[in-house]
Scaffold this motif. Structure first.
Motif, PDB file in Angstrom:
ATOM      1  N   LYS A   8      21.486  -0.266 -27.857  1.00 19.93           N
ATOM      2  CA  LYS A   8      21.987   1.110 -27.956  1.00 19.93           C
ATOM      3  C   LYS A   8      23.009   1.300 -29.074  1.00 19.93           C
ATOM      4  O   LYS A   8      23.167   2.406 -29.596  1.00 19.93           O
ATOM      5  N   MET A  39      20.546   4.032 -31.205  1.00 24.64           N
ATOM      6  CA  MET A  39      21.118   5.360 -31.030  1.00 24.64           C
ATOM      7  C   MET A  39      21.872   5.749 -32.294  1.00 24.64           C
ATOM      8  O   MET A  39      22.513   4.913 -32.936  1.00 24.64           O
ATOM      9  N   ASN A  56      22.951  10.584 -30.260  1.00 25.45           N
ATOM     10  CA  ASN A  56      24.099   9.918 -29.642  1.00 25.45           C
ATOM     11  C   ASN A  56      24.397  10.529 -28.280  1.00 25.45           C
ATOM     12  O   ASN A  56      24.463  11.749 -28.133  1.00 25.45           O
ATOM     13  N   ALA A  81      14.529   9.100 -25.572  1.00 27.98           N
ATOM     14  CA  ALA A  81      14.381   7.684 -25.922  1.00 27.98           C
ATOM     15  C   ALA A  81      12.964   7.203 -25.612  1.00 27.98           C
ATOM     16  O   ALA A  81      12.356   6.465 -26.400  1.00 27.98           O
ATOM     17  N   GLN A 105      22.728   4.844 -22.102  1.00 27.13           N
ATOM     18  CA  GLN A 105      22.346   5.703 -23.226  1.00 27.13           C
ATOM     19  C   GLN A 105      20.831   5.706 -23.460  1.00 27.13           C
ATOM     20  O   GLN A 105      20.210   6.758 -23.513  1.00 27.13           O
TER      21      GLN A 105
END
Length: 403
Positions: A8, A39, A56, A81, A105
């Protein structure tokens, strides 16, 4: 062989990122085709695949109620994602997808995406997150196995995330979701950097394939300026679970015949640095300044009171032939054998640590004796070249196995 590596953070943020970039660089050097997935962040290193990175996700930013709810959903399952990883896999057709620090995340939902696309899937577990919703298996000043031995609702009961009902409840929701959809069961292999962590994960995922590949560090470090300048060294975060308060109390109880130098920052810095003693507070150190501190120490102290996995502080000490005074907890005793690479003491025991400090202070020959064995153990068990060989061997075995 094409390997898609996933983390991430695409910059050096912590220990997980150190290992991530070590492995990524090794694969590139050995001629593997490497694809990145991460990210978006201002601190990111350059990548040819940054256009595929996800937005983000900052869980600490102030947001409206709607924004907070939206972020909470992404905390459990990040649809963006999943979609972007699916597109990247379709375009690049990797053989293996290797996940590192993906929780919150990116979310473990992306594991199933890779598996459904026909890729071999690997996850390196850098912490106890699989067994503990709040990562650390530590609360209220002691280790905790409540969620491992019982229900994940214990995280809500004890408000494990910053004392917040909402944040702790979100961790519980995330853990329940993972249990329901079984993303971790889509992994071909979980890599554990210690036998201790492997045993914990087996209790949570008894049917999963887990292989131990210990962390490594470059054995070819510059040995110039290595000497014994007669001081103890602690390097790391200044927080309760790292045992820093115990270490300072032990030093105050000891004869204090050689200095204790502390390099790092954290929530305990102000409270501990205000005490009257001979401790030298150096603040955050990195690069050559940190390496020189290690090179000239008599011993590196690792006083953790939480379950350490495979401590990079221990490996950094070993690289320069320095003995370790380590707490007998988690994966530390796998790295440091008492009376060989240094000394172990009971975690949290002020008197026991004070006695070991005095032993090193009055017997300077121990630095050389234990240090030589520490260096030898690095070369035989914890070298970066050995870590890389084992990882490539794992990849090759995975690809040789029938789906």
């Amino acid at each position: 062989m094409k390997v898609l590596v996933v983390n991430k953070f695409f910059f050096l943020k912590g220990g997980a990122e150190t290992v991530f970039f070590q492995e990524r660089d090794m694969l590139i050097e050995r001629g593997f085709s490497v694809i990145d997935f991460s990210m978006i962040h201002n601190d990111n290193l350059a990548s040819d695949y940054s256009a595929s990175f996800v937005d983000n996700v900052d869980y600490h930013a102030n947001a409206s109620l709607f924004g907070a709810l939206k972020t909470a959903v992404r905390f459990v399952h990040n649809t963006e994602a999943c979609e972007k990883l699916s597109e990247l896999i379709a375009t690049e057709q990797p053989d293996i997808v290797h996940f590192h620090n993906i929780y919150h995340q990116l979310t473990p939902s992306i594991i199933k995406i890779a598996k459904q696309a026909g890729c071999k899937t690997v996850l390196t577990a850098h912490d106890t997150k699989i067994a503990c919703p709040s990562y650390t298996m530590y609360r209220d000043g002691h280790t905790c196995e409540a969620c491992l031995q019982g229900s994940v609702f214990n995280a809500l009961k004890y408000r494990c995330q910053q004392g917040s009902w909402f944040k702790s409840g979100l961790l519980v929701a995330e853990a329940l979701y993972q249990s329901l959809v079984k993303n971790y069961q889509c992994l071909d292999v979980i890599v554990s950097p210690s036998q201790f962590l492997a045993n914990i994960i087996r209790r949570k995922l008894p049917n999963s394939r887990i292989e131990v590949i210990v962390n490594g560090i470059d054995e070819n470090v510059n040995q110039q300026d290595v000497a014994d300048h007669r001081y103890f060294l602690y390097l790391g975060r200044l927080s309760q679970e790292k045992g820093v308060a115990t270490m300072v109390a032990a030093y105050e109880q000891s004869n204090q015949s050689i200095p204790l130098k502390i390099a790092g920052t954290g929530p305990l810095a102000d409270a501990l640095s205000g005490r009257k003693n001979k401790v030298e507070w150096l603040g955050f150190k990195t690069g050559e300044a940190l390496h020189l501190l290690i090179k000239q120490a008599s011993a590196v102290i690792v006083p953790s009171e939480c379950y350490e996995n495979c401590s990079m502080s221990v490996l950094e000490a070993m690289a320069y032939g320095k003995p370790i005074i380590g707490a007998n907890i988690g994966g530390i005793p796998e790295q440091v054998r008492d009376g060989k690479e240094g000394r172990l003491f009971e975690a949290g025991n002020v008197h026991a640590l004070a006695c070991v400090m005095d032993e090193f202070a009055i017997r300077p020959e121990l630095t050389k004796y234990y240090g030589e064995q520490a260096r030898q153990r690095l070369e035989t068990h914890y070298s970066l070249s050995s870590h890389h060989r084992q990882l490539v061997d794992l990849y090759q075995r995975l690809l040789g196995e029938q789906s």
